[in-house]
Write an enzyme that holds these catalytic residues in place. Sequence first.
Site, mmCIF file in Angstrom:
data_model
loop_
_atom_site.group_PDB
_atom_site.id
_atom_site.type_symbol
_atom_site.label_atom_id
_atom_site.label_comp_id
_atom_site.label_asym_id
_atom_site.label_seq_id
_atom_site.Cartn_x
_atom_site.Cartn_y
_atom_site.Cartn_z
ATOM 1 N N ARG A 25 0.834 -1.220 0.000
ATOM 2 C CA ARG A 25 0.000 0.000 0.000
ATOM 3 C C ARG A 25 0.866 1.267 0.000
ATOM 4 N NH1 ARG A 25 -3.287 -3.536 -1.293
ATOM 5 N NH2 ARG A 25 -4.936 -4.230 0.087
ATOM 6 N N LYS A 60 -5.922 1.454 1.735
ATOM 7 C CA LYS A 60 -6.923 0.389 1.671
ATOM 8 C C LYS A 60 -6.713 -0.604 2.813
ATOM 9 C CE LYS A 60 -8.639 -3.229 -1.383
ATOM 10 N NZ LYS A 60 -8.428 -3.883 -2.674
#
Length: 109
Positions: A25, A60
């Site tokens: 991420r 996320k």
Amino acid sequence: VVAGVVGTKRFLYDLWGDSVNLASRMESTGIPGKIQVTPAVAQLAEDAFIFESRGTVHVKGKGEMETYMLQGPKDTLAPLAPARRRPSRSVLKSGKSSLMTSLRNLRSS
């Protein structure tokens, strides 16, 4: 992090876990050509490297998270010892030591 071999005919080695997902991420929400890190990484490496807050980024699976951009090594450091090619078992057991080894390698490249 969990590691294992996947497959029965063609074996593949893979890693899973929150650390792997978070690293992915950081890369996917980062800025091309820059290194984005979590607050934990910035705190562990703050003695050797300069970080600048990027502010909050939606990550996320984590939600809003403060992230930092690596600016470079601190100029006031004494020269760092060259990183060893193969880390010792104690380095592998210590997240901070392996992080610092990785950042030393980055600095020397």
